[in-house]
Enzyme design. Structure first.
Site, short mmCIF file in Angstrom:
data_model
loop_
_atom_site.label_atom_id
_atom_site.label_comp_id
_atom_site.label_asym_id
_atom_site.label_seq_id
_atom_site.Cartn_x
_atom_site.Cartn_y
_atom_site.Cartn_z
N CYS A 181 2.78 2.96 36.53
CA CYS A 181 2.87 4.37 36.12
C CYS A 181 1.48 4.97 35.98
O CYS A 181 1.20 6.06 36.46
CB CYS A 181 3.56 4.54 34.77
SG CYS A 181 4.92 3.46 34.47
N GLU A 222 8.31 3.87 41.46
CA GLU A 222 7.52 5.11 41.55
C GLU A 222 7.80 5.82 42.88
O GLU A 222 7.99 7.03 42.93
CB GLU A 222 6.02 4.82 41.43
CG GLU A 222 5.54 4.41 40.05
CD GLU A 222 5.61 5.54 39.03
OE1 GLU A 222 5.87 6.70 39.40
OE2 GLU A 222 5.44 5.25 37.84
C1 LIG Z 1 7.73 8.54 37.05
C2 LIG Z 1 6.37 8.69 36.45
N1 LIG Z 1 5.51 7.66 36.52
C3 LIG Z 1 4.29 7.78 35.98
C4 LIG Z 1 3.89 8.95 35.38
C5 LIG Z 1 2.49 9.09 34.85
N2 LIG Z 1 2.36 8.82 33.48
C6 LIG Z 1 3.36 8.86 32.62
S1 LIG Z 1 2.82 8.47 31.04
C7 LIG Z 1 1.27 8.19 31.55
C8 LIG Z 1 0.17 7.72 30.66
C9 LIG Z 1 -0.02 8.41 29.40
O1 LIG Z 1 0.22 9.76 29.37
C10 LIG Z 1 1.18 8.43 32.91
C11 LIG Z 1 -0.08 8.27 33.66
C12 LIG Z 1 4.81 10.00 35.32
N3 LIG Z 1 4.51 11.17 34.74
N4 LIG Z 1 6.04 9.85 35.87
#
Ligand SMILES: Cc1ncc(C[n+]2csc(CCO)c2C)c(N)n1
Length: 260
Positions: free
Chosen positions: A165, A238
């Site tokens: 993520c 993802e």
């Molecule tokens: C499906 C999906 N995967 C990853 C993220 C990105 N993301 C989510 S939380 C986080 C870290 C702290 O804010 C990050 C980088 C997203 N928005 N949606």
């Protein structure tokens, strides 16, 4: 038809280069286990960057309804992602790890979801609609995976499960900003790119990579393979999150969308 740029290699990831600790962890200077994870996921990772959703987001031609579908699913995803970090916090007494978990939760509710809310307000979607969205099968698969790891796994499993993520978004954000630098000023998705391209977001991945690297020292090959599996599965999730949003697909088969 929207123009789709050819596969562009904007990534500095050098698979054969030795890690130089003096330079610190960077996209082009990864420690060994992170490099192994990145290499194992490479095909999906690159397919992900080159898929229509990201191409069109980068060149500004992505249809608003596809982006809105994504944001609505993502808004819900973020809440589950925060819960995963809350559960991770219960698995450790290391104050530095606990602080990281709290910071991620805070960043989700103060930074990331506020970008989502701003876009949705601009699209005329109310908060109550955002909170009552029907979750897609793909989004549910992803959050179910990471939540089940958070409930049943140990701290290392969780760090590896949340790494895609953080890392995929930082990587794609930086690459999009570079590749589409000339047109970003007028791109409606600029705020989104601007958020993920930041050093601050990349530092979240650096923290995870460092801790994972430290925790895998001395582990057997079987365990390392388990972790690799968790990571690659996350990168695939993802990919599907974006591709199903592009297709605005709720069910595993599109023809099932209208069946309920
Ligand atoms: C499906 C999906 N995967 C990853 C993220 C990105 N993301 C989510 S939380 C986080 C870290 C702290 O804010 C990050 C980088 C997203 N928005 N949606």
């Amino acid at each position: 038809m929207a123009s789709v740029a050819p596969n562009t290699n904007t990534y500095d990831f050098a698979i054969d280069e030795e890690f130089d600790p003096a330079k610190g962890i960077r996209l082009d200077n990864l420690p060994p286990f992170a490099r192994r994870l990145r290499a194992a996921a490479d095909v999906v990772w690159e397919d992900g960057y080159n898929q229509p959703f990201l191409r069109e987001l980068g060149n500004g031609t992505l249809k608003q309804e596809r982006f809105a579908f994504y944001l609505l699913q993502d808004y819900r995803y973020l809440a589950d992602y925060a819960k995963v970090h809350a559960l991770a916090l219960t698995k450790t007494r290391d104050p530095e790890v606990m602080k990281f978990m709290v910071n991620v939760q805070n960043s989700i509710f103060s930074v990331e979801s506020s970008v989502h809310r701003k876009y949705m307000a601009g699209f005329g979607v109310s908060e109550s609609e955002m909170n009552n969205v029907r979750q897609s099968a793909f989004a549910r698969a992803y959050t179910s995976d990471i939540l089940s790891i958070a409930y049943g796994g140990d701290l290392l499993d969780i760090l590896v499960a949340v790494l895609p993520c953080a890392w995929v978004y930082a990587d794609y954000g930086q690459r999009l900003a570079k590749e589409f630098a000339d047109t970003l000023d007028t791109n409606p998705f600029r705020t989104w790119v601007d958020m993920y391209k930041t050093e601050e977001f990349w530092q979240g991945s650096v923290w995870l990579i460092e801790h994972i690297e430290h925790m895998v020292q001395g582990l057997g090959e079987e365990r390392l393979q388990e972790l690799e599996e968790i990571f690659c599965n996350g990168v695939q999730n993802e990919y599907m999150f974006w591709s199903s949003a592009y297709d605005m697909q709720y069910s595993w088969k599109p023809q099932w969308d209208k069946a309920r």
